[in-house]
Design a protein around this motif. Structure first.
Motif, short mmCIF file in Angstrom:
data_model
loop_
_atom_site.label_atom_id
_atom_site.label_comp_id
_atom_site.label_asym_id
_atom_site.label_seq_id
_atom_site.Cartn_x
_atom_site.Cartn_y
_atom_site.Cartn_z
N ALA A 38 0.85 -1.19 0.00
CA ALA A 38 0.00 0.00 0.00
C ALA A 38 0.88 1.24 0.00
N ASP A 39 0.26 2.40 -0.18
CA ASP A 39 0.99 3.66 -0.14
C ASP A 39 0.77 4.42 1.16
N GLY A 40 -0.16 3.95 1.98
CA GLY A 40 -0.41 4.55 3.28
C GLY A 40 -1.36 3.68 4.06
N ALA A 41 -1.33 3.80 5.39
CA ALA A 41 -2.21 2.98 6.24
C ALA A 41 -2.50 3.71 7.53
N ASP A 93 2.04 7.69 7.82
CA ASP A 93 2.67 8.95 7.41
C ASP A 93 1.62 10.05 7.48
N ALA A 94 2.04 11.28 7.19
CA ALA A 94 1.15 12.44 7.32
C ALA A 94 0.00 12.38 6.31
N ALA A 95 0.27 11.91 5.10
CA ALA A 95 -0.80 11.84 4.10
C ALA A 95 -1.88 10.85 4.52
N ALA A 96 -1.48 9.70 5.07
CA ALA A 96 -2.47 8.72 5.53
C ALA A 96 -3.27 9.28 6.69
N ALA A 97 -2.62 9.99 7.62
CA ALA A 97 -3.33 10.61 8.73
C ALA A 97 -4.36 11.61 8.21
N ALA A 98 -4.01 12.36 7.17
CA ALA A 98 -4.95 13.32 6.59
C ALA A 98 -6.14 12.61 5.97
N ALA A 99 -5.91 11.49 5.30
CA ALA A 99 -7.00 10.73 4.70
C ALA A 99 -7.98 10.25 5.76
N GLU A 100 -7.46 9.81 6.91
CA GLU A 100 -8.35 9.38 8.00
C GLU A 100 -9.15 10.55 8.55
N ARG A 101 -8.50 11.71 8.70
CA ARG A 101 -9.21 12.89 9.22
C ARG A 101 -10.35 13.30 8.30
N TRP A 102 -10.13 13.25 6.99
CA TRP A 102 -11.19 13.64 6.07
C TRP A 102 -12.33 12.62 6.08
N LEU A 110 -10.33 13.53 -0.76
CA LEU A 110 -9.12 12.72 -0.95
C LEU A 110 -8.38 13.16 -2.21
N HIS A 111 -9.14 13.47 -3.25
CA HIS A 111 -8.53 13.86 -4.52
C HIS A 111 -7.83 15.21 -4.39
N ARG A 112 -8.43 16.12 -3.64
CA ARG A 112 -7.85 17.46 -3.50
C ARG A 112 -6.78 17.55 -2.42
N ARG A 113 -6.90 16.72 -1.39
CA ARG A 113 -6.06 16.90 -0.20
C ARG A 113 -4.99 15.84 -0.02
N THR A 114 -5.09 14.73 -0.73
CA THR A 114 -4.13 13.64 -0.54
C THR A 114 -3.73 13.08 -1.90
N PRO A 115 -2.69 12.27 -1.94
CA PRO A 115 -2.31 11.61 -3.20
C PRO A 115 -3.06 10.31 -3.46
N PHE A 116 -4.01 9.96 -2.59
CA PHE A 116 -4.65 8.64 -2.66
C PHE A 116 -5.87 8.66 -3.57
N ARG A 117 -6.03 7.55 -4.31
CA ARG A 117 -7.15 7.44 -5.24
C ARG A 117 -8.02 6.22 -4.96
N PRO A 163 -16.53 -5.87 15.69
CA PRO A 163 -15.37 -5.01 15.40
C PRO A 163 -15.19 -3.93 16.46
N VAL A 164 -13.94 -3.65 16.81
CA VAL A 164 -13.64 -2.54 17.72
C VAL A 164 -12.80 -1.49 16.99
N GLY A 165 -12.63 -1.66 15.70
CA GLY A 165 -11.87 -0.68 14.96
C GLY A 165 -11.68 -1.12 13.53
N VAL A 166 -10.91 -0.35 12.80
CA VAL A 166 -10.62 -0.66 11.41
C VAL A 166 -9.18 -0.28 11.10
N PHE A 167 -8.64 -0.91 10.05
CA PHE A 167 -7.44 -0.33 9.49
C PHE A 167 -7.68 -0.10 8.01
N ASP A 168 -7.27 1.09 7.56
CA ASP A 168 -7.48 1.53 6.20
C ASP A 168 -6.16 1.51 5.46
N LEU A 169 -6.19 0.98 4.26
CA LEU A 169 -5.03 0.98 3.36
C LEU A 169 -5.34 1.93 2.21
#
Length: 250
Positions: free
Chosen positions: A38-41, A59-68, A105-112, A125-131
């Motif tokens: 993956a490119d972030g998690a 990394d910071a980009a993955a953290a931003a994707a979670e915040r959005w 995600l398209h405007r704020r991160t490099p993830f597609r 479930p008590v949580g998730v992990f996002d890739l």
């Protein structure tokens, strides 16, 4: 699949740095990124569908994707938690199912594209992990592709590491006696400011927690900001709590 466990263990040890227990989930998230191509998690815990507490980001980009995703209040991670299964969302799926999240995600991160898996040490479930991936489709035959079987094995390794036998369960609304150190990760502490503003909204505006969260999301969306950014404004006195309600009525 013993090689996956060995690779994941080596990667998490490599990212552990000085061994700060507050950053344990951060090391695990970085290991997820490396081992699963993956490119972030990110790794988050929750006590129900609304309260997501991010405890680790590669990394910071993955953290931003979670915040959005949390700001929008819907997305692959929310669905994975609700349905208890793997959610694979390529760019077209993101655009169709969650257009607002796709736009952010398209405007704020490099993830597609995104793949989300539930973490379930108990009956639910008590949580998730996002890739997160730069490419439009996580499963791409011509590249190092996402493997759902490997990902589910990694999910079980995360479960064991964070929620193994005798480990205390997550408490997204705040730390308590005996709570694990990773609940005090920097990303988690920042999210706590959102809970602070929800509590302030309950006291000042007389709202329920759910209504306060909905109000904050509406305000954040209208200002094109994350919930953490809005919470910072309120906690630091730049935006009065009462102004949140007035803006929603404008």
């Amino acid at each position: 699949m013993d090689d996956v466990a060995a690779l994941f263990g080596a990667a998490s040890a490599r990212h552990a740095g000085r061994g700060d227990p507050r950053l344990r989930a951060t090391a695990l998230a970085a290991a997820c990124r490396d081992v699963l191509a993956a490119d972030g998690a990110t790794i988050s815990v929750t006590s129900d569908g609304r309260w997501r507490l991010p405890i680790g980001a590669s990394d910071a980009a993955a953290a931003a994707a979670e915040r959005w995703q949390f700001t929008v209040g819907q997305g692959p991670g929310f669905r994975a938690w609700a349905e208890g299964g793997v959610v694979v969302a390529g760019e077209a799926s993101l655009r169709r199912a969650w257009p607002v999240l796709h736009d952010q995600l398209h405007r704020r991160t490099p993830f597609r594209s995104t793949v989300s898996l539930p973490l379930r040490p108990g009956p639910g479930p008590v949580g998730v992990f996002d890739l997160h991936f730069h490419r439009a489709e996580p499963v791409a035959p011509a590249t190092a592709s996402f493997d759902p079987v490997r990902a589910q094995l990694v999910a079980s390794l995360i479960d064991t590491d964070l929620f193994g036998p005798g480990a205390p369960g997550p408490a997204p609304a705040g730390r308590g006696p005996g709570a694990p150190a990773w609940l005090d990760a920097p990303t988690a502490r920042h999210r706590q400011r959102v809970w602070m503003v929800i509590s302030m909204s309950r006291q000042v505006l007389g709202l329920t927690d759910a209504d306060a969260l909905a109000l904050l999301r509406a305000r954040a969306y209208s200002r094109d900001r994350t919930l953490e950014e809005l919470a910072d404004d309120v906690v630091e006195g730049r935006t009065p709590v009462r102004a949140l309600h007035h803006s929603a009525e404008d």
